[in-house]
Design an enzyme around this catalytic site. Structure first.
Site, PDB file in Angstrom:
ATOM      1  N   HIS A   7      87.667  40.030  77.086  1.00  0.00           N
ATOM      2  CA  HIS A   7      87.968  41.467  76.392  1.00  0.00           C
ATOM      3  C   HIS A   7      88.215  42.529  77.251  1.00  0.00           C
ATOM      4  CE1 HIS A   7      83.436  41.665  76.705  1.00  0.00           C
ATOM      5  NE2 HIS A   7      83.561  43.017  76.828  1.00  0.00           N
ATOM      6  N   HIS A  79      85.641  48.917  80.573  1.00  0.00           N
ATOM      7  CA  HIS A  79      85.562  47.732  81.525  1.00  0.00           C
ATOM      8  C   HIS A  79      86.531  46.718  81.087  1.00  0.00           C
ATOM      9  CE1 HIS A  79      82.310  46.864  78.544  1.00  0.00           C
ATOM     10  NE2 HIS A  79      82.702  45.651  78.850  1.00  0.00           N
ATOM     11  N   GLU A 130      83.033  43.164  84.036  1.00  0.00           N
ATOM     12  CA  GLU A 130      81.799  42.396  83.128  1.00  0.00           C
ATOM     13  C   GLU A 130      82.434  40.960  83.575  1.00  0.00           C
ATOM     14  OE1 GLU A 130      81.751  42.733  79.109  1.00  0.00           O
ATOM     15  OE2 GLU A 130      79.551  41.826  79.035  1.00  0.00           O
TER      16      GLU A 130
HETATM   17 CO    CO Z   1      82.140  44.073  77.464  1.00  0.00          CO
END
Ligand code: CO
Length: 134
Positions: A7, A79, A130
């Site tokens: 994502h 992020h 991440e």
């Molecule tokens: Co995230």
């Protein structure tokens, strides 16, 4: 090492307005808001055919994204999340090349109930990364 883009996270000031932008203007499939108090965010998932966008709004005074919103009042990309097969192997490989893992270096359970780690933007072209064990 990294696999799919899981994502892109976008911090927003107004989750309802941001959901409407993605649903009504962009024609995307948008979830109901989900409160994640342990992460200090309320999130909406935008499902795309090849990935997801996570809209994040601060939840609570201690929210880790509150400062981001102060610096970026219109919101912005926060992020990128990449999938990895083995989060411990990925962490150790990245630490070996000098990358800084944020926090105590131990994976935590993220928004999708899977182990995640965050990597410092200074080591990744100014972008917070991440890693999520797929
Ligand atoms: Co995230």
């Amino acid at each position: 090492m990294i696999g799919r883009l899981n994502h892109v996270a976008v911090v927003v000031a107004d989750l309802a307005a941001a959901s409407a932008v993605y649903r009504d203007n962009l024609g995307a499939c948008v979830s109901e808001p989900i409160a994640l108090p342990e992460h200090g965010v309320t999130t909406v998932f935008v499902e795309l055919s090849n990935s997801k966008i996570e809209l994040l709004q601060p939840l609570g005074e201690e929210s880790p994204i509150r400062k981001f919103l102060t610096r970026n009042p219109d919101g912005g990309v926060h992020h990128l999340c990449f999938e990895v097969d083995d989060i411990y192997a990925a962490r150790d490989q990245l630490k070996a090349v000098g990358a800084q893992v944020i926090g105590d270096g131990e994976p935590r359970i993220g928004a999708h109930s899977k182990p995640v780690l965050f990597l410092h933007p200074k080591d990744f072209c100014g972008t917070l990364i991440e890693l999520e064990q797929a």
